[in-house]
Design a protein around this motif. Structure first.
Motif, short mmCIF file in Angstrom:
data_model
loop_
_atom_site.label_atom_id
_atom_site.label_comp_id
_atom_site.label_asym_id
_atom_site.label_seq_id
_atom_site.Cartn_x
_atom_site.Cartn_y
_atom_site.Cartn_z
N PHE A 145 16.69 -4.01 5.28
CA PHE A 145 16.33 -3.35 4.03
C PHE A 145 16.78 -1.89 3.98
O PHE A 145 16.83 -1.30 2.90
CB PHE A 145 14.83 -3.48 3.77
N ALA A 146 17.14 -1.32 5.13
CA ALA A 146 17.70 0.04 5.12
C ALA A 146 19.03 0.06 4.38
O ALA A 146 19.43 1.10 3.82
CB ALA A 146 17.90 0.54 6.54
N MET A 188 8.73 0.33 3.06
CA MET A 188 8.10 -0.07 1.80
C MET A 188 9.08 -0.84 0.90
O MET A 188 8.67 -1.48 -0.06
CB MET A 188 7.58 1.16 1.05
N ILE A 189 10.38 -0.80 1.22
CA ILE A 189 11.38 -1.43 0.37
C ILE A 189 11.15 -2.94 0.21
O ILE A 189 11.30 -3.47 -0.91
CB ILE A 189 12.80 -1.15 0.90
N PRO A 190 10.78 -3.68 1.27
CA PRO A 190 10.56 -5.12 1.08
C PRO A 190 9.48 -5.45 0.05
O PRO A 190 9.44 -6.58 -0.46
CB PRO A 190 10.12 -5.59 2.48
N HIS A 191 8.64 -4.49 -0.27
CA HIS A 191 7.61 -4.70 -1.29
C HIS A 191 8.25 -5.15 -2.61
O HIS A 191 7.73 -6.04 -3.29
CB HIS A 191 6.82 -3.41 -1.51
N LEU A 192 9.38 -4.54 -2.96
CA LEU A 192 10.03 -4.86 -4.23
C LEU A 192 10.43 -6.32 -4.28
O LEU A 192 10.23 -7.00 -5.29
CB LEU A 192 11.26 -3.98 -4.44
N THR A 251 0.83 -1.21 0.00
CA THR A 251 0.00 0.00 0.00
C THR A 251 0.87 1.26 0.00
O THR A 251 0.62 2.20 -0.75
CB THR A 251 -0.94 0.00 1.22
N ALA A 252 1.89 1.24 0.84
CA ALA A 252 2.77 2.41 0.94
C ALA A 252 3.49 2.65 -0.38
O ALA A 252 3.59 3.80 -0.85
CB ALA A 252 3.78 2.20 2.07
#
Length: 499
Positions: free
Chosen positions: A193-194, A210-214, A132-133
């Motif tokens: 993920f940072a 939101m990075i793990p979304h990728l 969503t983010a």
């Protein structure tokens, strides 16, 4: 023949993508590159039958590349092939716990439940929030300029602002993750993920969750032939579209006249153009190419991202317990990031990343029955540390850790070895202080103070690559090329209307 001419300084991924976009848009394009090869950080080398990708090792969002080929009306299959991998990463902890991060969200959720005792659904809920983010916020902040009023017309700003939760800005990534998970291991996995943009999860805002979304919603991919094939595909596409390249040819300076970039100086000669695009680190662009020391120093007020030690090891045996991407976590994660960003030192228990492309192409990426290891440790940016001494210390720490966690003798398996240090990264790629991602995201306003893809001070000068908006890493570098190219198109349209 087009009378519009563009010069691009640097043949990194962003420079190559910009060259394609401008050529398709009717520009005559010339790219100057100081190295003998294209790709910047995305390069490779071979030693005794072992193939090594020298830089980035993770491939996500292939649609950024597909879009370029569609724009150029060229079949991507003739240039580039890739596959989705079922396991995004394998995580190893000093307490003996092992977590296989499946690309499938349901399978990953079940694995974290089984191995770490997290409630069922915890990972799925986290990834749904990341989805969503990313789709509501990331698509605006990463695909458009944050410095142009036209973004208000093009992007759904209201929707993006409405989707920004206070926790994304007011909490650190670590604090947010600590509320989402109960086990230290799960928190550590998602804190990691940072590092995808060289930042500190204990300082960086929770917006980075939101990075793990990728990786886990869109997927992790592997390009056949290794990461270098991304460079080859973009370079060959650019050549097909008529782009001219000059390798081993550093640009000495950018020529300006009446607050406009009008050309570059190369080998003592002027080469004039309507558009100048710098794919050089923005600090070096101002300091060396424009000669604006004041502006260069202003850029340094932003904290640099982390750098790395990278060991390239040809291993004389296979390790069936490992995957394409592997992480061996340190036990003192917060202290590790404090060492990197606060004390500018090598931590005594560093987290180790091991990438092995021969897992997917055995006998090709490495000799039969052997493996090519890309071993990376995050370290501070270069401020004059004794890197030769630290290199030996780091190598020992890595080998000791891998021996302990894999219950083996790693050093006896190494038959080929090369290394990349922060000063070498700066020398080879032009990344100031050897920072892998330009500036870090260790503040709430980092995304807004990162340099724009243009400058109001000098018309006709544009910027792409990891040191400018939207940031570092292959997907964002490709997005920077799109943003800059669209700004160039808009600027030329306005000029035409005023004629």
């Amino acid at each position: 023949m087009s009378t519009k001419k563009a010069i691009i300084i640097g043949a990194g991924v962003a420079g190559l993508a910009t060259a394609v976009r401008l050529a398709v848009n009717g520009f005559q394009v010339k790219v100057y590159e100081q190295n003998s090869y294209p790709g910047g950080k995305l390069s490779y080398f071979e030693r005794n039958g072992y193939m090594f990708d020298a830089g980035p090792s993770l491939f996500t969002q292939p649609q950024n590349i597909e879009e370029l080929f569609a724009l150029a009306n060229e079949p991507i299959e003739a240039y580039f092939k890739y596959e989705k991998v079922p396991i995004a990463c394998k995580y190893f902890f000093e307490n003996g716990k092992i977590v296989t991060a499946y690309g499938d969200a349901q399978a990953f959720d079940e694995e974290v439940h089984q191995q770490l005792g997290e409630p069922k659904g915890a990972v799925k809920q986290y990834l749904q929030q990341a989805n969503t983010a990313y789709n509501n916020i990331g698509n605006v902040f990463l695909n458009y300029s944050l410095h142009k009023r036209s973004t208000l017309r093009k992007a759904n700003i209201i929707k993006a602002i409405a989707a920004i939760k206070a926790s994304y800005l007011l909490q650190s990534m670590h604090r947010y993750n600590s509320k989402a998970f109960k086990s230290n291991e799960a928190v550590q996995i998602f804190n990691r993920f940072a590092t995808y943009n060289g930042s500190n999860p204990y300082k960086a805002p929770a917006m980075l969750t939101m990075i793990p979304h990728l990786e886990h919603n869109e997927g992790t991919f592997y390009p056949k032939g290794g990461m270098i094939t991304i460079t080859y595909a973009l370079y060959n596409l650019a050549v097909k579209k008529g782009v001219h390249f000059a390798f081993n040819t550093p640009v000495q300076s950018i020529i300006t006249s009446n607050r406009k970039a009008v050309g570059v100086v190369v080998e003592g000669e002027n080469d004039m153009a309507d558009v100048i695009v710098s794919n050089v680190d923005v600090y070096f662009t101002y300091k060396n190419l424009i000669g604006d020391a004041v502006k260069a120093q202003k850029i340094l007020k932003q904290e640099r991202s982390s750098s790395a030690f990278i060991f390239y090891w040809g291993m004389n045996k296979q390790f069936p317990e490992l995957q394409l991407h592997n992480i061996f976590f340190g036990k003192q994660y917060q202290q590790e990031f404090a060492s990197i960003f606060q004390y500018k030192k090598l931590h005594n228990d560093p987290t180790v990343y091991v990438n092995i492309t021969s897992k997917l192409e055995p006998g090709t990426q490495a000799p039969e029955g052997k493996e090519n290891w890309f071993v990376m440790v995050n370290v501070p940016a270069n401020v004059g540390q004794p890197w030769n001494e630290l290199q030996m210390q780091c190598r020992k720490l890595v080998i000791d850790k891998l021996n302990r966690m894999l219950n083996t003798d790693v050093e006896s398996c190494i038959e080929v070895e090369e290394v990349l240090t922060p000063p070498m990264i700066e020398a080879k790629t032009g990344s100031y202080m050897g920072s892998l991602y330009g500036t870090s995201s260790n503040s709430k306003v980092a995304a807004f103070v990162r340099h724009a893809n243009f400058t109001k001070a000098i018309n006709g000068l544009y910027f792409v690559g990891g040191s400018v908006h939207p940031g570092g890493g292959i997907p964002l570098c490709l997005k920077s090329a799109k943003i800059a190219s669209e700004i160039i198109a808009d600027d030329f349209k306005k000029q035409h209307q005023h004629l």
